[in-house]
Design an enzyme around this catalytic site. Sequence first.
Site, short mmCIF file in Angstrom:
data_model
loop_
_atom_site.label_atom_id
_atom_site.label_comp_id
_atom_site.label_asym_id
_atom_site.label_seq_id
_atom_site.Cartn_x
_atom_site.Cartn_y
_atom_site.Cartn_z
CE LYS A 70 -3.98 2.04 0.51
NZ LYS A 70 -3.77 2.86 -0.58
CE LYS A 120 3.47 6.67 6.58
NZ LYS A 120 3.29 7.38 5.48
CE LYS A 166 4.57 7.73 -0.97
NZ LYS A 166 4.05 7.69 0.27
CB THR A 180 -2.58 12.89 6.38
OG1 THR A 180 -2.76 11.86 5.27
CG2 THR A 180 -1.20 12.90 6.67
CG ASN A 226 -5.13 17.05 1.89
OD1 ASN A 226 -6.03 17.76 2.48
ND2 ASN A 226 -5.21 16.04 1.77
CB SER A 255 -5.93 4.31 2.16
OG SER A 255 -5.61 5.65 1.60
#
Length: 463
Positions: A104, A128, A140, A224, A255, A392
């Site tokens: 992910k 993470k 990524k 986030t 953001n 997510s």
Amino acid sequence: MPKKKSPPKQEPQKNHSLKTAPEKKPTPETPSHKNPQQETTFSHTQAQLQKALKHLKISEDAETLLEHPKESLQVTIPLRMDDGSLKTFQGYRVHYNDVLGPTKGGIRFHPQVSLDEVTSLAFWMTIKTAAVGLPFGGAKGGVIVDPKSLSKKELERLSRGYIRAIYDFIGPDKDIPAPDVYTNGLVMAWMADEVNTIARKQIPAAITGKPISQGGSQGREEATALGAYYVLKEHEKANSWAPKKITVAVQGFGNAGYHITQMLHDDGYQIKAVSDSKGALLAKKTLDPKSIMEHKEKAGKLEGVFCHGTVCDLVDHEKITNAALLEADVDLLILAALENQITKDNAKNIKAKTILEIANGPTTPEADEILEKSGSVIIPDVLANSGGVTVSYFEWVQNKRGLQWTEKQVHKKLKPIMTSAYADIAKIAKEKKTDLRTAAYIHALKRISQGIDDKGTASYFQG
Ligand code: GLU
């Protein structure tokens, strides 16, 4: 729970000049996995890993596997420009480790993207997701491009072209992309549509961070920032802070940076300085994030705020450099831009005693040591910014099961994940007498190495 704010527009949706990017000829490169002396971002990830491994014993197999990405894909994306010409862009997707589940991680559109950077970001996603206990590995993606130099139509074609290039490398049970720097819900909508078009069926769980109408989750946009906010509130409690007495500087007004600034402003924190890639401002009194964002949107950059009378009148502020913002005399420094912002060169000048990392990898290992010695506490990226991937995960679960959770349900599920991750990591830091980053790694590595060992290690096969 902070009040919901109208989200700011994302960078790639603005400034659709028809001009194309200056010709860029990226050279393929290989990250340095072998030579930790070489100053690459990947060498930073390995230094962090080695620091944590001093505190816990994992099998040799686990250590070996964590030193390398599982697989890396480099692609050339042909893009038909609006003027009819053809340009090519380099793209990457890296699966770092998938022992705990499908990989992910987001997709970054940025001129500075490199295989070294994408590999490092995929490594941090691995740590993470394990640190917060999600059933995912780390990945990524990235494309070397300045999205602000493309028209909206070119950006759509590039997003779809990237998916066509990596289609066989992703999937809802394999590797699930999401937004990252300079990509947003609209880019995810194009990418998700391209996945569906190629598959000739709907696969909503293939991409997260989609708009709500496309199967996105409530609360993903500000996730986030909200995750970081929940973590900071725990830190505030643990340190008996009075928010009104805490001064804050924020690097990065995208953001996540915008939303956390707004949340802290609502709680009474004194916002003293904010910056974006074009400039920074420092105020005598507290800044109002909402009016700054409104002016930033009009001007296309924070620097433009100086030209607008209303904000200039609202707060008495001065224009400073981004470097000066990092060294501002504040209690809390929030890093919400890019990696490698605090290095051995500026670490000794940092005055903030608490640093909240919302960006991935903003502090180098050498800077970590200097800051630790000077008594600064870093709330690390792998904990502080994990709210994004956690929501997510919620989106993926909803898509797979055909569910639609309300924003309240999402917040209710996010908060305990963030607060217990903070509690677990703070406890490890105390027990091991170490910093929070190393503690987060220890926490994650226990889970990852268990996963690797459960599949059989050398000692098992050697009897
Ligand atoms: N790009 C975000 C991160 O770095 C989110 C990743 C995701 O949602 O998969 O954590």
